[in-house]
Design an enzyme around this catalytic site. Sequence first.
Site, short mmCIF file in Angstrom:
data_model
loop_
_atom_site.label_atom_id
_atom_site.label_comp_id
_atom_site.label_asym_id
_atom_site.label_seq_id
_atom_site.Cartn_x
_atom_site.Cartn_y
_atom_site.Cartn_z
N CYS A 120 0.17 -3.29 -10.70
CA CYS A 120 -0.78 -4.39 -10.19
C CYS A 120 -2.01 -4.68 -9.82
CB CYS A 120 -1.64 -3.30 -8.29
SG CYS A 120 -2.64 -4.31 -7.99
N GLY A 126 11.02 -12.38 -7.03
CA GLY A 126 11.49 -13.67 -6.93
C GLY A 126 14.00 -13.17 -7.05
#
Length: 326
Positions: free
Chosen positions: A98, A211
């Site tokens: 993150c 993705g």
Amino acid sequence: MHAIDRNDFQLSVAPMMDWTDRHCRYFHRLLSPHARLYTEMVTSAALVRGRQLRLLEHSQQEHPVALQLGGSEPQELAVAARYGADAGYDEINLNVGCPSDRVQSGKFGACLMREPTLVGDCVKAMRDAVDVPVTVKCRIGVDEQDEYADLQRFTETMIAAGVEILVVHARKAWLQGLSPKENREIPPLDYERVYRLKREFPQLSIIINGGITTVEQVQAHLAQVDGVMLGRAAYHDPYLLALVESALYGEPLPERDDVLRHMQSYIEAELARGTSLKHISRHLLGLYQGEPGARGFRRMLSEGAHLPGAGWGLIEQAMAPRRVAA
């Protein structure tokens, strides 16, 4: 340490802050019986110092479900991991990917990729504390640390610490200059780097993330690595989970309306304990993505779920015109 069945990690839904809460996970489980589900990231400090053990709440229907922890202090993470295992989670995952400012200020998330030895110490402490698998989710690089050799060294350190499952988001992270949202979109995807990692470390189960939006992409990745983790695509178009489930495991495709009706008893039980409908219905908005009447369904739920007294009847109302449109 319990033996790890690598097949359990073939399909998973990524931990996503503000999204993959317990209501979301319950819904996703109805769409995919096999997918491994992950909590939002919970900081070790919140559990150990803040004693916010309510953050561990989940339903038995969610399994297999993993707790993702954020932190960088080995002993604190060990205690937090023990809390998670005691609460019944099937896996403890350490966030090393993150890029948000808040996470950096706490010295955890993607900035830890610069400190593989510290991450290894954290993993070892967690593994010593629990019997469930301890896994790591990382990026392919961070800032200028973007050579394959850097990822290679990080991976070697993880293996030495006992990691058997590595989840790799196939983008690097920019800690300065890009927002978390931009970090999910702007750095280019490099799937080949993740494939190479699997070729060079065949003993390690590699789960690829980033993705991935179609069944065909999932199947193509599974020819190269051990598992696929779906993120935003599974949230915004949750029926994708059912399509992938059917392709990988032969499960019959459920009707969207039937999935929603299976939510009724859960929703009514949650409303009875004081949960507002809006906290659950927000996760349902994408169920009819691309279907006739989808926009009206989303609009009715978005406009009505926050109103006093909103309950299952609102969802029935939202479904009705959609069926006519179909």
